[in-house]
Design an enzyme around this catalytic site. Structure first.
Site, PDB file in Angstrom:
ATOM      1  N   PHE A  98     -22.807 -16.134  23.550  1.00 30.39           N
ATOM      2  CA  PHE A  98     -22.421 -17.262  22.698  1.00 30.39           C
ATOM      3  C   PHE A  98     -22.102 -16.735  21.314  1.00 30.39           C
ATOM      4  O   PHE A  98     -22.943 -16.090  20.682  1.00 30.39           O
ATOM      5  CB  PHE A  98     -23.513 -18.331  22.609  1.00 30.39           C
ATOM      6  CG  PHE A  98     -23.083 -19.490  21.752  1.00 30.39           C
ATOM      7  CD1 PHE A  98     -22.225 -20.470  22.262  1.00 30.39           C
ATOM      8  CD2 PHE A  98     -23.472 -19.586  20.426  1.00 30.39           C
ATOM      9  CE1 PHE A  98     -21.788 -21.520  21.459  1.00 30.39           C
ATOM     10  CE2 PHE A  98     -23.035 -20.639  19.622  1.00 30.39           C
ATOM     11  CZ  PHE A  98     -22.198 -21.605  20.138  1.00 30.39           C
TER      12      PHE A  98
ATOM     13  N   ASP B  74     -23.711  -9.397  17.057  1.00 24.74           N
ATOM     14  CA  ASP B  74     -23.920 -10.757  16.576  1.00 24.74           C
ATOM     15  C   ASP B  74     -25.431 -10.974  16.456  1.00 24.74           C
ATOM     16  O   ASP B  74     -26.125 -11.166  17.444  1.00 24.74           O
ATOM     17  CB  ASP B  74     -23.274 -11.741  17.566  1.00 24.74           C
ATOM     18  CG  ASP B  74     -23.507 -13.202  17.183  1.00 24.74           C
ATOM     19  OD1 ASP B  74     -24.417 -13.475  16.381  1.00 24.74           O
ATOM     20  OD2 ASP B  74     -22.767 -14.061  17.710  1.00 24.74           O
TER      21      ASP B  74
ATOM     22  N   LYS C  89     -27.372 -18.505  10.510  1.00 19.82           N
ATOM     23  CA  LYS C  89     -28.647 -19.195  10.748  1.00 19.82           C
ATOM     24  C   LYS C  89     -29.726 -18.996   9.680  1.00 19.82           C
ATOM     25  O   LYS C  89     -29.705 -19.664   8.664  1.00 19.82           O
ATOM     26  CB  LYS C  89     -29.157 -18.852  12.159  1.00 19.82           C
ATOM     27  CG  LYS C  89     -28.253 -19.479  13.240  1.00 19.82           C
ATOM     28  CD  LYS C  89     -28.916 -19.687  14.572  1.00 19.82           C
ATOM     29  CE  LYS C  89     -28.132 -20.670  15.416  1.00 19.82           C
ATOM     30  NZ  LYS C  89     -27.109 -20.095  16.258  1.00 19.82           N
TER      31      LYS C  89
HETATM   32  C1  LIG Z   1     -25.651 -20.175  16.446  1.00 17.42           C
HETATM   33  C2  LIG Z   1     -24.909 -18.958  16.870  1.00 17.42           C
HETATM   34  C3  LIG Z   1     -23.552 -18.771  16.548  1.00 17.42           C
HETATM   35  C4  LIG Z   1     -22.720 -19.839  15.866  1.00 17.42           C
HETATM   36  O1  LIG Z   1     -23.168 -20.134  14.593  1.00 17.42           O
HETATM   37  P1  LIG Z   1     -22.643 -21.496  13.875  1.00 17.42           P
HETATM   38  O2  LIG Z   1     -23.238 -21.408  12.511  1.00 17.42           O
HETATM   39  O3  LIG Z   1     -23.172 -22.631  14.699  1.00 17.42           O
HETATM   40  O4  LIG Z   1     -21.172 -21.455  13.878  1.00 17.42           O
HETATM   41  C5  LIG Z   1     -22.959 -17.584  16.900  1.00 17.42           C
HETATM   42  N1  LIG Z   1     -23.648 -16.623  17.536  1.00 17.42           N
HETATM   43  C6  LIG Z   1     -24.944 -16.766  17.860  1.00 17.42           C
HETATM   44  C7  LIG Z   1     -25.659 -15.647  18.549  1.00 17.42           C
HETATM   45  C8  LIG Z   1     -25.616 -17.938  17.558  1.00 17.42           C
HETATM   46  O5  LIG Z   1     -26.883 -18.097  17.925  1.00 17.42           O
END
Ligand SMILES: *Cc1c(COP(=O)(O)O)cnc(C)c1O
Length: 399
Positions: free
Chosen positions: A137, A222, A251
């Protein structure tokens, strides 16, 4: 009678979330209160966002002071908080430069664009593909969506961006087979969060690093969900022996403020020259002053080590819970990013926890996820375990 705020929200806000029927009004530390005055212990922290907990005085103070001083000027000028936050991130990571934006998806968007630009600047115009992971994700914007390895999230939005290839996570042979000199980057999460709190085998990140080095692809990590102390290290890749070329954060970086960041080594970062990429609100003084207070508190209060210790305790208690309830198939995760893989639907368990005053969530239908504030205590963990014991013991959920 339906709560008027719930009714209003359901009438006028885009219906992109299926929400639980509670209206939160305030928070303090690990606690939340709803409009009926009921208290909850927050084991989700806004999905791994509020690492310091709610209403932290350092964040309040930094925001109030900066709001009275300067909120925004745009990136044609220099500001103090932006410089200081970037310097903190560079000093605490492998990276040489930081690009600020407003969300995780935007940080990944920047990473995708940077990877292509690096190859372009080297004159390698055929090198534009990115290998990402099945079940990954990376966000909901078109580029980050294209890197997301879950069809259910992309459904209805095809065609996505071209050039993305997916291989199974934790399968180094599959990565080796898929990579060639058309690949500009390999993009992955150190632990797949939304994918179900899935940890790779020991040595996997090191092997990905090696494949990237051999083929000239950038390694993009990420760390949006795993970063800022969540797994018991400031960044999850510190558990391995390697560093990536590019890392994305969001986050917990702002403890709830809208901020994203893409960090890169100079060799890659220099491809983002003047005019290459931009965003109006990226690194604005108000938000970077807030995030600076967040990272300084994280450091001053020793919250990363605390998360490691509390996380180890939490994991032990979850393992003991599993031994008592066969419906639990596995305990997953690291630090304070933990999951329980169930042999039944997780949704009803989340509802029952909420009714008993505990906020948790469920991903992939059958994985309960726990990502509490890093200040969560052993007593609060014991209370959640007791609650789960009751739910699993007396209500015997079936698949
Ligand atoms: C939450 C998340 C995203 C997306 O972040 P947003 O601020 O909602 O756009 C991308 N990668 C990972 C691993 C996430 O947990």
């Amino acid at each position: 009678m339906k709560d008027p705020i719930i009714e209003q929200t359901d009438g006028v806000v885009a219906a992109t979330y299926s929400r639980l029927p509670v209206v939160f009004e305030r928070g303090r530390g690990t606690m939340l209160w709803d409009t009926a005055g009921r208290r909850y212990i927050d084991f989700l922290a806004g999905i791994a966002v509020c690492g310091l907990g709610h209403a932290h005085p350092a964040l309040q103070e930094a925001l109030a002071t900066q709001a009275g001083r300067l909120v925004h000027v745009c990136n044609l000028y220099y500001t103090i908080p932006q410089a200081e936050l970037a310097a903190w991130l560079v000093a605490h990571s492998f990276a040489d430069r930081v690009f600020f934006c407003n969300s995780g998806a935007e940080a990944n968007e920047a990473a995708i664009k940077l990877a292509r630009k690096v190859a372009h600047d080297r004159g390698e115009n055929g090198r534009f593909r990115i290998i990402a992971m099945a079940q990954s994700f990376h966000g909901r914007t078109m580029g980050s969506l294209s890197a997301t390895g879950q069809d259910k999230i992309k459904k209805g939005f095809y065609p996505v961006l071209e050039g993305f290839t997916f291989v199974p996570f934790d399968d180094i042979a599959a990565l080796r087979a898929a990579i060639d000199d058309t690949v500009c980057a390999v993009m992955l999460e150190p632990i797949q969060g939304e994918g179900g709190v899935v940890c790779p085998s020991a040595g996997y990140l090191e092997a990905v690093r090696q494949v990237c080095d051999e083929t000239g692809a950038l390694m993009i990590l990420d760390e949006i969900q795993t970063g800022m102390g969540r797994t018991g290290k400031l960044f999850a890749h510190e558990h391995s022996g390697i560093t990536p070329d590019v890392m994305t954060l969001a986050k917990a970086l702002g403890n709830g403020l809208p901020i994203g960041a893409m960090l890169a080594r100079e060799s890659a970062a220099r491809a983002f020259d003047a005019g290459a990429h931009a965003t109006t609100f990226g690194g604005t003084p108000l938000i970077t002053a807030g995030a600076l207070a967040v990272v300084r508190t994280l450091e001053a209060d020793g919250l990363v080590d605390q998360a490691a210790a509390t996380g180890a305790y939490f994991r032990e208690q979850l393992a003991a819970l599993k031994a008592r309830h066969p419906v639990i198939e596995a305990v997953r995760g690291q630090g304070l990013l933990l999951g329980l893989k169930l042999a039944c639907e997780g949704g009803p368990i989340v509802d029952q926890c909420l009714a008993r005053g505990f906020v948790i969530n469920c991903i992939q239908g059958d994985v309960l996820r726990f990502a509490p504030p890093l200040i969560i205590t052993a007593q609060e963990i014991d209370a959640l375990i007791e609650c789960l014991d009751e739910i699993f013991g007396t209500e015997a959920p079936r698949s």
